[in-house]
Design an enzyme around this catalytic site. Structure first.
Site, PDB file in Angstrom:
ATOM      1  CE  LYS A   1     -35.171 142.183  53.392  1.00 38.29           C
ATOM      2  NZ  LYS A   1     -33.983 143.014  53.121  1.00 38.29           N
TER       3      LYS A   1
HETATM    4  N1  GLU Z   1     -34.051 146.767  53.542  1.00 37.54           N
HETATM    5  C1  GLU Z   1     -32.736 147.315  53.391  1.00 37.54           C
HETATM    6  C2  GLU Z   1     -31.742 146.246  52.962  1.00 37.54           C
HETATM    7  O1  GLU Z   1     -32.093 145.281  52.352  1.00 37.54           O
HETATM    8  C3  GLU Z   1     -32.306 148.099  54.620  1.00 37.54           C
HETATM    9  C4  GLU Z   1     -32.235 147.322  55.886  1.00 37.54           C
HETATM   10  C5  GLU Z   1     -31.993 148.172  57.119  1.00 37.54           C
HETATM   11  O2  GLU Z   1     -31.794 149.360  56.993  1.00 37.54           O
HETATM   12  O3  GLU Z   1     -32.034 147.602  58.207  1.00 37.54           O
HETATM   13  O4  GLU Z   1     -30.556 146.378  53.136  1.00 37.54           O
END
Ligand code: GLU
Length: 427
Positions: free
Chosen positions: A117
């Site tokens: 993240k």
């Molecule tokens: N931000 C989204 C999540 O929390 C998508 C992450 C992604 O597609 O890599 O799952």
């Protein structure tokens, strides 16, 4: 020293709060599933974390410094995967706990990824497009050594979107000297994005709502649904469920909520929102506060906004039969236990909102193959993967007596533990 214009670094207390919660959740399931203590210890911390200072030339000519983060929690199953969020409350603890959640989510869905993240402490709604572009490009260049289609693949998250991904992709590509679409997912279709990616998270949430209704045997021809958050996730969920004959009785956004027991006209609401910039004041509805919205009597409640919305102070006032977590971490561990003990069926975030990362995986695969699928193909494949994960979680929950969140964690962490065992420890 002149007054600081930048958002200050977070306090230690706010850093640790989120992270300790994620660790506690891991500790609980590790004990429950008898996870090897040495492996458990390794999983309690991120593999890599990077904090960067991002100087940005603002439109008025001044330079402001922002703090950015990228955390890779685990990379055993494949490249690190996860979104980048822009929000004034972003901090290392929050990003680290969300990276951990991504590890569990990808493993649960059977995707060949680890968890990551990223985020920047900023108020994107106060920044011009030019400022946001310069912020994104400099952030990308500061963390560029971590990134790559085989290393770490960012995606949209809170207050980032297709355009943000296009800037990251372009900055990375310019630096390596050739175009690398697969370094990000959630980019526009015209530069290698996938059909269906923008709606994927909401589509997955809507699918989980339907599965939860079948699973619980809820007897209703038009189940009533309350959706907290009317952004990319909440609005798509509401639209799809409404098209399937569900009654969306309340929704909210950052400014407040609206309610109509007979059901809101969702297509009209979407048109109203594009014109007015908020849902409140929508004709034939009553304005309500966010806390009133959470307490409405309904069949299904979908928190699809911020984290920590359902906690000790309000969980007893909830009046839903099913709760499907569109957001990441909307329910505190204590509230989750309380809901389970009181007969509320909770579909946890790592399952409910996994449609986004699942179609991110499809986008990455299509980019690497240089072969693109139709929207129907994407949606069918998404439904297959969501269906399989729901089957596994619901079955495990019944078999083991664990609440669905713990069952989902057990499956994801179990897969990761097996991979780590087989790969062994180097040297
Ligand atoms: N931000 C989204 C999540 O929390 C998508 C992450 C992604 O597609 O890599 O799952």
């Amino acid at each position: 020293m002149t007054a600081l214009k930048s958002i200050e670094r977070p306090t230690m207390e706010c850093e640790t709060k989120h992270f300790l919660m994620a660790q506690r959740q891991l500790d609980e399931i590790a004990l429950e599933m008898g996870l090897d203590p040495e492996l458990h210890e390794r999983l309690r911390y991120p593999k890599r974390s990077m904090i960067v200072t991002i100087p940005v030339r603002m439109d008025d000519g001044s330079v402001r410094s922002f703090t950015g983060y990228r955390v890779q929690h685990d990379v055993t199953l494949g490249p690190a995967k996860g979104g980048v969020r822009y929000h004034p409350e972003v901090n290392l603890g929050e990003v680290s706990s969300l990276a951990m959640l991504m590890t569990w989510k990808c493993a649960l869905m059977g995707l060949p990824y680890g968890g990551a993240k990223g985020g920047i402490r900023c108020e994107p709604w106060k920044m011009s497009m030019g400022e946001q572009e310069r912020l994104t490009r400099r952030y990308t260049s500061e963390i560029i050594n971590l990134l790559g289609p085989d290393k770490d693949i960012p995606a949209p998250d809170m207050y980032t979107n297709e355009q943000t991904m296009a800037w990251i992709m372009d900055t990375y590509s310019i630096n390596v000297g050739h175009t690398v679409p697969s370094v990000v997912t959630g980019k526009p279709v015209s530069i290698g994005g996938s059909f269906g990616r923008t709606e994927a998270t909401g589509r997955g949430v809507a699918y989980c709502v339907k599965r939860a209704i079948t699973q619980t045997g809820l007897d209703s021809t038009a189940p009533t649904v309350v959706v907290q958050g009317f952004g990319n996730v909440g609005a798509v969920t509401a639209k799809l469920l409404n098209e399937s004959g569900y009654k969306i009785i309340a929704v909210s956004d950052v400014h407040g909520g609206i309610y109509n027991q007979k059901g809101l006209d969702i297509p009209r609401l979407q048109a109203y929102l594009s014109e007015m910039g908020k849902v409140s004041g929508f004709p034939h509805s009553e304005d309500i506060s966010n806390s009133e919205l959470l307490q409405l009597k309904c069949d299904v409640l979908v928190p699809a906004a911020l984290a920590n919305q359902i906690h000790d102070d309000n969980v007893q006032k909830l009046d839903c039969k099913i709760l499907v977590e569109g957001a990441n971490g909307p329910t505190s561990p204590e509230a989750d236990k309380y809901l389970h003990e009181n007969g509320v069926f909770v579909v946890p975030d790592i399952l409910a909102n996994a449609g986004g990362v699942t179609v991110s995986y499809f986008e990455w695969v299509q980019g690497l193959m240089h072969l693109f699928w139709t929207e129907d193909e994407v949606n069918n494949k998404l439904e297959q993967i969501m269906g399989r994960a729901c089957d596994q979680v619901f079955e495990m929950s019944i078999k083991s007596g664990l609440r669905p969140r713990m069952a989902a964690l057990r499956i994801g962490i179990g897969r990761l533990a097996e991979a780590k065992r087989l790969r062994g420890l180097y040297p």
